[in-house]
Design an enzyme around this catalytic site. Structure first.
Site, mmCIF file in Angstrom:
data_model
loop_
_atom_site.group_PDB
_atom_site.id
_atom_site.type_symbol
_atom_site.label_atom_id
_atom_site.label_comp_id
_atom_site.label_asym_id
_atom_site.label_seq_id
_atom_site.Cartn_x
_atom_site.Cartn_y
_atom_site.Cartn_z
ATOM 1 N N ASP A 2 0.937 -1.096 -0.128
ATOM 2 C CA ASP A 2 -0.236 0.247 0.049
ATOM 3 C C ASP A 2 0.823 1.250 -0.016
ATOM 4 O OD1 ASP A 2 -2.233 1.761 0.456
ATOM 5 O OD2 ASP A 2 -1.652 1.843 2.534
ATOM 6 N N ASP A 54 -0.822 -0.475 6.353
ATOM 7 C CA ASP A 54 -0.477 0.210 7.648
ATOM 8 C C ASP A 54 -1.264 -0.320 8.608
ATOM 9 O OD1 ASP A 54 -2.978 0.975 7.042
ATOM 10 O OD2 ASP A 54 -2.592 3.224 6.594
ATOM 11 N N ASP A 99 -6.126 -1.443 5.908
ATOM 12 C CA ASP A 99 -5.974 -2.613 4.797
ATOM 13 C C ASP A 99 -6.082 -3.918 5.414
ATOM 14 O OD1 ASP A 99 -4.938 -0.924 2.807
ATOM 15 O OD2 ASP A 99 -3.106 -0.546 4.092
#
Length: 627
Positions: A327, A520, A524
């Site tokens: 990400d 994080d 997610d």
């Protein structure tokens, strides 16, 4: 050494002294037998007890049973043949116990390394009552209470600093020695050590939900999640041990009977001796001890570096990682928006920034905060009136009597103001004052200092593909990916789209390799769960990260990802070395014993020697600092 290990060392010393003394004492007959039996019981009574308990509970085929049968058989042979040579049975048990002591010490060393992490457990919390500090159990502190942390004390609970400023030692959590400064208003997590000033903290979580409690629970339960290698060893031991016992019976009974059937001398003593030696050699100690110890040491070594791996199965999965998906925001970038450029017309840059900060002062959006931070002066809200937020466009307001508009290109078009495009990468805030275009401000998410190096190290570690997923515009995403050296980038994704992209990547990769997703850990969670292995970045205090991820990195340095993979590969390499080495030596010794080439002395040296070498190799998994 602990108390139990010291007791065993004393037993070993006493038995050794007794054997030396008995070699010179002129004892014969029953007195000689009783003296050696006494020496045998000093060193072997616990093995006999464990073997008996195992038989009672239906677990006969373990190493204690094998050692008891082999050593008692050696005594029986000495009595049967009237040789009076009782040293062999005692020596076999003595060397076995020396090996067990060594193994116990090695496991203790590994546990002490994890204990360094366990030192984050707080013993008490200070609550101020009637002007005095009272120490209470952290479990008894209610959410919203004010606790006091003095210099040198551990922070017992998560909370927010209400007064005071200090420097925190976070090395037990992150593995890094760099201190962290905190002041009034800062969030603070449990497990850190207060190094300087007195802090008053308003607690935000109960102890059971605090960061330190979740971390301790994670590490303590890591051993419950077994790897395929450990599962193989367990299955192997269940089949192998009964098989060698049957093999020993065939050697000691079936072969002599077969010889008698063909008219040859049965040679009972020789074949029973071979069978007993076969049992000593067959003990799978090296495998049963060194494989779990290797994983335990790997997890412990990683924990010291601030890398929490939830189980040996995840350590094994991490070693097979060939695709790493990131990400972007908060993982490769800092997730903090900063003003990187101000392009202006008639008004100077400082004035454009001032108008933007004042117009946005009523908003809590990250962009608004970044404008106020860049302005760097106290915001006087009395200067701002008629604030109107236009959804999806921006804000209009009156600042010091001037009409100010701050927003995107859509806002400028809506107001009929001619604006200039900007080719910079980032979020563009167009500014208009009194109906005239004043310029624009560029706000960007800053790339973390080590992100490019982290990508390079991953490729050096054997990762074949790196992918970045982001909701940012394509131009911004490609700019960041190019800067960092990421192989592929997939942009303009909604949160649900990330799961779909990971599904595609999982379908494309080789079945023998794994895909790791790094996020994080807050928004997610679905992707972390779907990947072969989920890695949470910057997880200090993030409940979602600790719950959803398989590996938790206790700081936000992306370099730790490559280190985690290298630790796992070193550990799996050690496991494979021990399996191959132990099995080759074990089967070679069994063959030599069955052929009558080795005696019981050689057998015990082979068994204990292989175990010690395997344990020493396993301990290498603790040394991960320079990986």
């Amino acid at each position: 050494m602990n108390k139990k290990q010291k007791k065993m060392l004393i037993r070993i010393a006493i038995t050794a002294v007794m054997l030396i003394a008995l070699a010179f004492l002129p004892l014969t007959g029953i007195w000689r037998l009783l003296a050696y039996v006494a020496a045998y019981l000093v060193i072997g009574y616990d093995i006999l007890r464990k073997a008996g308990i195992g038989i009672i509970h239906g677990r006969a085929f373990d190493e204690c049973f094998l050692m008891a049968i082999a050593t008692l058989g050696a005594f029986f042979l000495a009595v049967w043949t009237k040789s009076g040579d009782y040293v062999e049975g005692i020596s076999v048990m003595l060397f076995y116990q020396i090996g067990e002591l060594f193994q116990s010490y090695a496991v203790g060393k590994s546990r002490r390394n994890i204990s360094a992490l366990m030192d984050i457990r707080p013993d008490y919390a200070n609550i101020e009552k009637d002007g005095k500090l009272e120490q209470v159990d952290p479990d008894e502190v209610a959410v919203g209470s004010i606790i006091v942390v003095q210099p040198g004390e551990k922070v017992p609970l998560d909370g927010v600093v209400v007064s005071g400023n200090s420097t925190l030692n976070t090395s037990a959590l992150t593995g890094e020695s760099l201190p962290r400064d905190v002041a009034e208003g800062n969030e603070i997590i449990s497990g850190c050590i207060n190094m300087s000033g007195v802090l008053k903290i308003r607690t935000t979580k109960a102890f059971g939900e605090s960061t330190v409690s979740k971390i301790l629970d994670l590490v303590e339960n890591a051993s419950s999640r077994k790897s395929r290698s450990e599962a193989f060893i367990s299955r192997f031991a269940r089949i192998y041990t009964p098989a060698v016992c049957i093999g020993a019976v065939l050697l000691g009974v079936a072969v002599p009977l077969l010889r008698m059937a063909f008219g040859a001398d049965a040679q009972w003593v020789d074949w029973v001796y071979r069978a007993l030696t076969f049992l000593v050699v067959s003990c799978p100690c090296a495998l049963v001890i060194s494989i779990p110890l290797s994983f335990f040491a790997g997890i412990g070594g990683a924990s010291k570096e601030g890398i929490l791996i939830k189980g040996s199965n995840y350590l094994e999965a991490l070693a097979a990682t060939k695709v790493v998906v990131f990400d972007k925001t908060g993982t490769l970038t800092q997730g903090v928006f900063e003003v990187t450029a101000v392009h202006h017309n008639e008004l100077d840059a400082d004035k454009v920034l001032e108008y933007a900060a004042l117009a946005e002062c009523a908003s809590s959006h990250p962009i608004s905060k970044s404008l106020q931070k860049a302005y760097g002066k106290p915001i006087d809200r009395s200067r701002v009136t008629n604030v109107e937020e236009i959804s999806g466009h921006g804000i209009t307001a009156t600042v010091d009597g001037h009409s100010v508009a701050a927003g995107n290109a859509k806002l400028m078009k809506k107001l009929g103001i001619e604006y200039h495009d900007c080719h910079c990468v980032g979020t563009i805030i167009h500014m208009a004052v009194d109906g005239a275009y004043a310029g624009h401000i560029v706000i960007s998410d800053i790339v973390k200092p080590h992100s490019a190096e982290a990508i390079a190290r991953l490729k050096k570690s054997g990762v074949s593909k790196t992918v970045m997923l982001t909701g940012d515009a394509r131009r911004v995403a490609e700019q960041v990916a190019g800067e960092l050296g990421v192989d592929e980038v997939r942009s303009e994704l909604l949160p649900g789209d990330k799961v779909a992209e990971v599904e595609k990547l999982l379908a494309e990769k080789s079945p023998k390799t794994n895909l790791a997703f790094v996020g994080d850990g807050i928004n997610d969670a679905p992707v972390l769960t779907r990947a072969d292995i989920g890695i949470a970045m910057g997880a200090m205090g993030s409940d979602a990260a600790i719950e959803a991820a398989d590996v938790v990195l206790m700081d936000d340095d992306p370099l730790q990802i490559a280190k985690a993979i290298r630790i796992s590969r070193k550990c799996i390499g050690i496991v494979r070395q021990n399996i191959v080495f132990s099995l080759i030596v074990k089967f070679a010794c069994l063959a030599l014993t069955a052929a009558g080439i080795t005696n019981m002395w050689a057998a015990i040296f082979a068994d204990v020697g292989v175990m010690i070498l395997a344990v020493l190799n396993a301990i290498r998994a603790l040394r991960v600092h320079n990986l």
